[in-house]
Scaffold this motif. Structure first.
Motif, PDB file in Angstrom:
ATOM      1  N   ASP A 105      22.878  42.134  35.480  1.00  0.00           N
ATOM      2  CA  ASP A 105      23.798  41.868  36.246  1.00  0.00           C
ATOM      3  C   ASP A 105      24.828  40.788  35.785  1.00  0.00           C
ATOM      4  O   ASP A 105      24.228  39.547  35.708  1.00  0.00           O
ATOM      5  CB  ASP A 105      23.605  41.644  37.566  1.00  0.00           C
TER       6      ASP A 105
ATOM      7  N   LYS B 176      17.783  36.857  30.094  1.00  0.00           N
ATOM      8  CA  LYS B 176      18.238  36.908  31.551  1.00  0.00           C
ATOM      9  C   LYS B 176      17.032  36.426  32.316  1.00  0.00           C
ATOM     10  O   LYS B 176      17.160  35.315  32.989  1.00  0.00           O
ATOM     11  CB  LYS B 176      18.574  38.246  32.047  1.00  0.00           C
TER      12      LYS B 176
ATOM     13  N   LYS C 174      27.364  39.323  36.375  1.00  0.00           N
ATOM     14  CA  LYS C 174      27.958  38.421  37.298  1.00  0.00           C
ATOM     15  C   LYS C 174      27.378  37.095  37.510  1.00  0.00           C
ATOM     16  O   LYS C 174      27.865  36.221  37.951  1.00  0.00           O
ATOM     17  CB  LYS C 174      28.437  39.024  38.587  1.00  0.00           C
ATOM     18  N   SER C 175      25.811  37.461  37.419  1.00  0.00           N
ATOM     19  CA  SER C 175      25.051  36.190  37.853  1.00  0.00           C
ATOM     20  C   SER C 175      24.605  35.131  36.584  1.00  0.00           C
ATOM     21  O   SER C 175      23.654  34.390  37.001  1.00  0.00           O
ATOM     22  CB  SER C 175      23.886  36.696  38.682  1.00  0.00           C
ATOM     23  N   TRP C 176      25.155  35.223  35.457  1.00  0.00           N
ATOM     24  CA  TRP C 176      24.895  34.255  34.511  1.00  0.00           C
ATOM     25  C   TRP C 176      25.611  32.917  35.078  1.00  0.00           C
ATOM     26  O   TRP C 176      26.649  32.742  35.771  1.00  0.00           O
ATOM     27  CB  TRP C 176      25.977  34.730  33.258  1.00  0.00           C
ATOM     28  N   PRO C 177      24.714  31.872  34.784  1.00  0.00           N
ATOM     29  CA  PRO C 177      25.352  30.369  34.928  1.00  0.00           C
ATOM     30  C   PRO C 177      26.516  30.248  34.092  1.00  0.00           C
ATOM     31  O   PRO C 177      26.825  31.184  33.228  1.00  0.00           O
ATOM     32  CB  PRO C 177      24.094  29.597  34.676  1.00  0.00           C
TER      33      PRO C 177
ATOM     34  N   GLU D 234      16.875  32.690  34.034  1.00  0.00           N
ATOM     35  CA  GLU D 234      16.433  32.414  35.507  1.00  0.00           C
ATOM     36  C   GLU D 234      15.451  31.854  35.969  1.00  0.00           C
ATOM     37  O   GLU D 234      15.247  30.786  36.541  1.00  0.00           O
ATOM     38  CB  GLU D 234      16.628  33.937  36.089  1.00  0.00           C
TER      39      GLU D 234
ATOM     40  N   LYS E 229      28.976  38.972  28.047  1.00  0.00           N
ATOM     41  CA  LYS E 229      29.775  39.404  29.364  1.00  0.00           C
ATOM     42  C   LYS E 229      30.638  40.768  28.979  1.00  0.00           C
ATOM     43  O   LYS E 229      31.444  41.266  29.668  1.00  0.00           O
ATOM     44  CB  LYS E 229      30.969  38.309  29.302  1.00  0.00           C
TER      45      LYS E 229
END
Length: 1506
Positions: free
Chosen positions: A1044, A1013, A1046-1049, A1017, A1035
């Motif tokens: 988190d 992650k 939900k914040s994956w590209p 980022e 996921k």
């Protein structure tokens, strides 16, 4: 500390309470702060400080009822010392009242308590243990609450200036709550980061307890051939020196002539056996104290004759008698069977055999038993005599015979019980001769080192000694004597077996086993048998005190002599006084207590005569401990605390001449006020050490000389190993033994004195009396004191720790010497000497081997080790002003080197972009195989030809072009395989910037997913390309727990992409455009991504191609991770560029099949292969024992020309060598293994390919890697000094490979940025077309790294732009030449600059300290070191049982001191696998440090060294 007299007690009272401190006027507070500063800088003595401080504070201290409180305390102590002094004025009347009412041990305890009171309770950090290690203690004891160890308040009151942290005072005074400084548990570390944890509190405390030493002046320059000198203790000019006259040798009274004295001991036995056969000789008792058997003189005579006859005539081997007169025979008799022993001893004497009495070996591993075996072997003993019961109890071999003990010769065991011996015929008589100089018996003795010597005693010496004892003790015929001592040796043998027979006395023998059950038994026997004499040790007196309440009707009035055999022990006086105090009311007369001094070599040296002989009264001396430590006798007048009270051991033996000589060196006579070794010349001493002529000469044939060198007598003297002096009235005083002597920085301390001080600290509460061992070990060229004690099982962790810190303070106060290590072991675990007591040498041996298994340890190296080399101050290096002449810097060649020129371009070299090369290959050689990927079974799981790879890349590009913009960053999260390579080229085709990321580990998402992650980022990736399986994982529910999700590209699964071509390929406008990002986590825990341009990418491939001679016809095998650095380049770039075939072996597959890589190399007959250190380690550990099996599977490594280890660290010589050695059997050439070096700024600086056949003449071959040995001490000063292999402090370094074509390297000073000469260690700077163009981001420390990619030298060649590698190293021009005839410049990498430890002004590389530590104990599996607030923290992984954890503390501290001159601050023992390691197999020391400070390691034990 002893010279602080009452002022010390005064300041204790004057300690301002916080309430008072608040009310002090500002100017007083300022003056106090100034004083503190002066003290901490060492500008004022402790005494001066206390005086001035007392003056300042006096007006503000409330007086108690008008009396100065300090005087009240003072008077009591003065009174007690007056008492101590009165005895030393000799010639007082012999009445009972001259013994003071309170006995000596109280006085010592009082002195110790007073000394402790002076120590303003310095809080020491308590070690922390994991619960499972605690033996029996409460949970609270194991994890102290934060405020329990809160550091002194450094933030609060203003007048407590900042120096307060170095000299803590009592943090709370009674009545003021402990919460007074509770708010300080959030602290700042050295970097100003607030830390709140138990660990940091403790370390802060530790810093507080270390006083800042006064900095010694430093030498001007560091000279290159400098021998790093340890500080030698300079003798104190004010130390006391002897001032007395030269002593005169002391003569005992002449031996009286007795008319009917028997001519020998056997003659005495014959006389009593025939004329007084009914007379009792010896009474043996059972464990209940009942007499079991009384041996009469008649019985002793007949039974000894029978045994003598049997031994000489009935034992034979091969028709030869087994024994002839003069042979040595072992006597193995238990301590509770004196009768059988006595018969055996006299049987041997009558048969003219030489008895060698030894202990009964109970197990095969008894302490010291091996040494006894050595003694028996050297004495040529073949027969052992024993009793039936004892023989049955000995360990047996399978055959039923007595087992052979470790180190023992083969022995025949003979049982001496009645049924095995024969009655001699009427005409056989034993030869009774006059006493001659032949050996009568051999007594064993254990030396300080634990070796056992046999002391030979001749018949005449045995007789003379009996004569002298009879005269000195006034023995008369038929007296009764009680013997509590071991009858096999020393005083027990001399009084209870030999002299008793001489005088037809009756001996009551008290076995040790009875004493254990009933310590009063000997007193009862004295009472029952009206014994006139008792022979005891002070221990027996002490024990009987503890039990005396049970008995009322005991009378000791029959005793005319109570011989205290160890009266020479300094603490025997307290036992004598205490015993008298209790038993005087039971008829014990004070004057019958007769201490004596003896040694195995000289036998009895002196004994206090019984009162009827009209001798002068006993003497007592109160001596200054400080004086004694300098070998000088000073009767103490003012020092009160630091004194030793000794009693005399009476007069010299009759017929002996005694003198005192210097203990070390030439035996010069001492002055009268000087302590030396007592020497005796008489006919009644031992003769020699059996079979050791050199030592015999030294000990038994000493010739004392006057200061002018003239011998004082023509008779040789025997050294007694007793240290002492001759006092008034020709009384002998003993103050210690050579065996217990510890010489610490030039001052002498006696082990027994230190024991006495330790026992006086709340005695009996935490440790067992008599279960304390004190010895010294040699660490860093000086003796260091170690105290080991057995802890009572009911003592809590907290109590023990309190006791230990108090013992340290008491010894420091009273002896002015620091204790290096204090260890507590569980009850009954110290090796025992045969009759109770501790086997000191065995304990020391266990301590040094790490086999003591303590349950508590306190090390204080900071206070004891005062001879460290001086800290170094950096000199300014050669500045620009010094002339640079040609290539010389200040007389040395500038350390610079370069690879060869890049030469002409070949057909594929004209391409500026790697993606163009792939397209060209797809057209020119579409079916040429580029990649084979192997799975764990060794079969090909996937492969790709030029065209296949191109087609797959096109598909990816087509998928991206619609979705992403040119220049977008794309994260590639793939397992190692073709997908990763294809998507990489797909990104380039689409004009995107690929970022390769290691996929998360499904079993370990919590730690691996956050890294993924973070890279996604930090790299600003707008899209993630990956496989279906990993998409699901990213996921999943488990992933959500770690990050988190939900914040994956956007996540694209590339498993089933449609087969369509992208409209057109993206063409970058210039080669300087960004090609890809390379992310990696450094060992210091920094995540750094570097930018690689298209130009750098092509240049890198070209350079590697030239260096390794890579062409389409070649095959290479790669067992590396493909995500960053050189691993990525070899995996994804080089094959496409050079056209060679790469066999790809994912390192993960080796976990299930360790032989995968080597089998593949053998199967494909690969000549060049790459691996990492972790792969090499897996092979050496996993396959080390299986080379035979591999050979049977036809694994053959003779094809390998070069195996390169890809690394960003110093080459690991030990690993590469063991790898080469193990696989030599499979045909691996010893020259094949070599190393490479790359780093963040340039992933490939050196590669070391070996000579590769026909291409050698084209100037591409490299010489073999060379190894040099450098002086580790010089390296700490950033100097490189070559030494011979095997010389002390040598460190082997292997060069990191041949510098790549087009690469230039220079060594620069890290601070001045000037060029360095080649004898200097400096930072490696590199300039090359394939340098990275800069950091994309450095997560954590951007500012620090701004100049890493474009730095210029401060002088010299100031034009070239260099990149700083962050690694320290040096260059050496070698004698080797490469094919072009150029001299070969070898680059040596020493270590990462970020990892180095700056300690004492010197630079240390963690790996060097770690290597030493791992070597120090077999159970240390791995080790990592780091520093925290200037403390060195050593973390070791323990591979073994947890009880070994505390053994490691001392060994680790010792080895780091010895080899690196550093004091370890904290030792942390953890489970295997706790030290984090990255994918390249490098230790993550900073992660470990963070885990330690946050208290996340769950350590087995944490020791804070004081």
């Amino acid at each position: 500390m002893a010279e602080r007299s009452s002022t010390g007690l005064l300041t204790m009272m004057l300690e301002p309470t916080p309430a008072v401190a608040m009310t002090l006027p500002a100017e007083v507070r300022e003056k106090l702060a100034e004083l503190e500063l002066e003290l901490s800088e060492g500008d004022i003595t402790q005494k001066g400080y206390e005086k001035k401080r007392g003056k300042l504070l006096a007006p503000y201290i409330p007086q108690i009822q008008g009396v100065d409180p300090s005087l009240q305390i003072d008077n009591r102590i003065q009174a007690s010392s007056q008492v101590a002094l009165q005895g030393s004025k000799s010639n007082k009347s012999r009445a009972a009242n001259t013994r003071d009412e309170r006995f000596r041990s109280d006085l010592h305890t009082e002195a110790v308590q007073a000394a402790l009171a002076k120590y303003k309770e310095r809080k020491m950090p308590m070690p922390s243990k994991r619960r499972s290690v605690l033996v029996q203690s409460s949970v609270e004891a194991c994890t102290p609450p934060d405020n329990h160890s809160a550091p002194p308040d450094v933030t609060g009151l203003s007048e407590r200036s900042s120096h307060h942290a170095e000299r803590p005072h009592v943090a709370s005074v009674r009545g003021v709550s402990r919460g007074f400084n509770h708010h300080t548990s959030v602290m700042e570390t050295a970097d100003g980061v607030p830390v709140n944890s138990r660990v940091s509190n403790k370390i802060q405390q530790l810093l507080n307890t270390l006083k800042r030493p006064k900095r010694p002046p430093l030498r001007e320059f560091f000279v290159d051939d400098f021998e790093e000198l340890l500080d030698v203790q300079q003798p104190d000019p004010n130390q006391p020196k002897p001032e007395g006259q030269q002593m005169c040798p002391l003569e005992g009274e002449p031996l009286g002539v007795v008319t009917n004295w028997p001519p020998s001991l056997p003659a005495a036995l014959q006389r009593w056996g025939t004329t007084q056969p009914k007379s009792p000789c010896l009474t043996a008792l059972d464990n209940a104290g009942k007499p079991v058997y009384t041996l009469t003189y008649g019985k002793l005579w007949t039974r000894s004759q029978k045994l003598a006859y049997t031994l000489l005539n009935k034992l034979s081997s091969r028709n030869e008698p087994l024994l002839v007169p003069g042979d040595r025979v072992a006597l193995v008799f238990p301590n509770n069977d004196p009768v059988m022993f006595m018969v055996a001893f006299y049987g041997c004497l009558l048969a003219e055999l030489v008895p060698v009495p030894i202990e009964v070996p109970l197990t095969r591993k008894d302490a010291g038993s091996q040494q006894i075996g050595f003694l028996l072997g050297s004495c040529g003993v073949t027969l052992a005599l024993t009793t039936d019961a004892c023989q049955k109890g000995l360990p047996k071999a399978q055959t039923g015979e007595v087992a052979t003990f470790k180190g023992w010769p083969r022995l025949l065991w003979f049982v001496t019980d009645g049924k095995h011996v024969v009655k001699p015929p009427k005409d056989w008589h034993p030869p009774i001769r006059e006493a001659s100089n032949d050996i009568a018996y051999i007594e064993y003795k254990t030396s300080k080192e634990g070796s056992t010597m046999g002391i030979t005693v001749s018949h005449s010496a045995m007789l003379a000694h009996c004569h002298a004892l009879t005269q000195a003790c006034g023995y008369t015929e038929g007296e009764t004597i009680t013997n509590v001592l071991d009858f096999k040796r020393e005083a027990g043998l001399w009084h209870g077996v030999l002299t008793s027979v001489m005088n037809r006395m009756h001996v009551i023998s008290i076995p040790y086993s009875l004493m254990k059950v009933n310590p009063l038994s000997w007193i009862m026997k004295v009472h029952t048998y009206k014994a006139r004499v008792a022979v005891v040790k002070s221990r027996d007196m002490h024990w009987s005190l503890l039990a005396q309440r049970d008995q009322r009707d005991i009378s000791l009035s029959s005793l005319r002599m109570l011989i205290v055999a160890d009266g020479a022990n300094p603490w025997s006086i307290s036992s004598c006084d205490a015993f008298l105090n209790v038993f005087q009311s039971r008829g014990l007369r004070p004057e019958v207590i007769c201490p004596c001094a003896s040694s195995s070599e000289a036998m009895t040296v002196a004994i206090r005569r019984p009162p009827e002989m009209g001798v002068p009264p006993p003497g007592k001396a109160v001596l200054s401990m400080g004086g004694l430590s300098h070998g000088v006798i000073r009767v103490d007048t003012e020092e009160k605390l630091s004194v030793l009270t000794v009693q005399d051991v009476g007069q010299v033996m009759p017929g002996a001449l005694v003198c005192v000589v210097r203990a070390e060196g030439i035996p010069y006579l001492c002055q009268t006020d000087e302590v030396g070794e007592i020497c005796v010349s008489s006919g009644s001493t031992g003769v020699a050490y059996y079979g050791l002529p050199g030592m015999t000469k030294n000990i038994f044939e000493t010739v004392p000389v006057t200061p002018s060198g003239i011998p004082i007598s023509d008779r040789p003297f025997t050294r007694t190993s007793l240290l002492g002096f001759v006092g008034p009235d020709s009384l002998v005083f003993v103050v210690g033994k050579m065996d217990g002597l510890m010489v610490v920085s030039g001052r002498r301390h006696n082990a027994d004195d230190v024991v006495a001080t330790a026992l006086a600290v709340e005695p009996m509460k935490f440790v067992y009396r008599g279960r304390i061992a004190v010895f010294s070990v040699s660490v860093l060229h000086d003796e260091r004191i170690v105290v080991v004690a057995e802890q009572r099982p009911d003592a809590s962790e907290e109590d023990s720790f309190q006791w230990m810190s108090r013992v340290l303070q008491a010894i420091d106060s009273i002896h002015q010497v620091g204790v290096y290590c204090l260890a507590l072991v569980p009850a009954n675990t110290l090796p025992k000497a045969p009759l109770g007591g501790i086997h000191i040498s065995e304990t020391k041996q266990r301590f040094l081997e790490g086999a003591l298994h303590p349950c508590n340890v306190l090390m204080c190296p900071h206070t004891c080790v005062t001879n460290l080399p001086k800290p170094r101050q950096k000199q300014p290096e050669v500045g620009p002003a010094s002339m640079i002449v040609g290539n010389l810097v200040a007389g040395k060649r500038i350390a610079q080197a370069c690879g060869r020129d890049l030469g002409q371009l070949e057909d594929n070299d004209q391409f500026l972009y790697i993606q163009d090369v792939l397209q060209w290959r797809a057209q020119a050689t579409p079916d040429h195989p580029l990649f084979l990927v192997l799975n764990a079974k060794g079969t090909v799981s996937s492969s790709a030809s030029c065209l296949q790879l191109h087609k797959r890349a096109e598909r990816v590009a087509a998928a991206l072009m619609g979705r992403l913009n040119t220049g977008d960053h794309v994260a590639l999260v793939y397992p190692p395989g073709i997908d990763l390579i294809a998507t990489f080229y797909g990104c380039l085709y689409a004009g995107c910037v690929p970022v390769t990321v290691r996929p998360p580990h499904p079993q370990n998402l919590a730690t691996t997913l956050p890294t993924v992650k973070m890279i996604v980022e930090v790299s600003k990736s707008v899209c993630i390309l990956t496989t279906q399986a990993i998409t699901k994982l990213l996921k999943s529910k488990e992933a959500a727990a770690a990050v988190d999700i939900k914040s994956w590209p956007t996540v694209l699964d590339t498993d089933d992409l449609p087969r369509k071509k992208s409209p057109q390929m993206y063409k970058p406008p210039t080669p300087e455009m960004l090609a890809y990002l390379d992310f990696s986590v450094s060992t210091t825990g920094i995540l750094a991504g570097v930018k690689m341009s298209h130009a750098a990418t092509s240049a890198l491939c070209r350079s590697i191609k030239l260096q390794c001679e890579l062409y389409p016809s070649r095959q290479i095998a790669i067992c590396l991770d493909p995500y960053c650095g050189l691993g990525f380049a070899l995996w994804c770039l080089c094959s496409v560029y050079s056209g060679h075939q790469s066999i790809l072996v994912p390192p993960l597959e080796l976990e299930s099949n360790a032989s995968l890589w080597l089998a593949a190399v053998s199967q494909y007959k690969v000549r060049v292969t790459f691996c990492s250190y972790s792969v090499m380690e897996m092979c050496t550990k996993g396959l080390g024992s299986q080379t035979e099996a591999l050979r049977l599977r036809n694994v053959n490594l003779s094809c390998v020309r070069t195996c390169m280890v890809v690394a960003e660290e110093r080459p690991r010589i030990a690993l590469t060598q063991s790898f080469s050695k193990i696989f030599k059997d499979l045909g691996l050439s010893p020259r094949a293994v070599s190393t490479t070096f790359g780093c963040r700024v340039n992933v490939a600086i050196c590669l070391q390919p070996n000579r590769l056949g026909k291409l050698a003449e084209q100037g591409t071959a490299g010489p073999d890697p060379t190894t040099v040995y450098v002086d580790m001490r010089a390296l700490r000063h950033d100097r490189v000094r070559l030494v011979e292999r095997g010389s002390p402090h040598s460190l082997p370094l292997m060069e990191s490979g041949k510098i790549l074509p087009g690469v230039k390297v220079i060594i620069a000073n890290t601070e001045t940025k000037g060029p360095l000469g080649d004898s200097h260690l400096g930072e490696i700077w590199v300039s090359s077309p394939h340098n990275a163009t800069g950091y994309y981001t450095v997560y954590g420390e951007e500012a620090l790294h701004a100049d890493h990619f474009n730095t210029k030298l401060s002088f010299g060649d100031t034009q070239t732009v260099w990149a700083r590698t962050g690694y320290l190293g040096f260059l050496r021009r070698t004698e080797l030449t490469d094919a072009s005839g150029e001299r070969h410049d070898a680059l040596y990498v020493v270590g990462s600059l970020d990892e180095t430890l700056e300690l004492r002004g010197m630079r240390y590389h963690p790996i060097d300290i770690e290597t030493s530590v791992i070597r120090s104990h077999k159970s240390i599996a791995e080790c990592a070191v780091f520093t925290w607030t200037n403390l060195l923290v050593v973390v070791v992984e323990l591979e073994g049982s947890e009880q070994e954890a505390l053994d490691l503390v001392a060994l680790v501290t010792n080895v780091v001191l010895e080899e690196h001159y550093l004091i370890v601050g904290v030792v942390v023992v953890v489970d295997p696998g706790v030290i984090p390691i990255n994918s390249r197999g490098e230790k993550q020391r900073m992660h470990l440090r963070d885990g330690f400070l946050a208290d996340q390691l769950d350590p087995i034990y944490v020791a804070y060294n004081m």
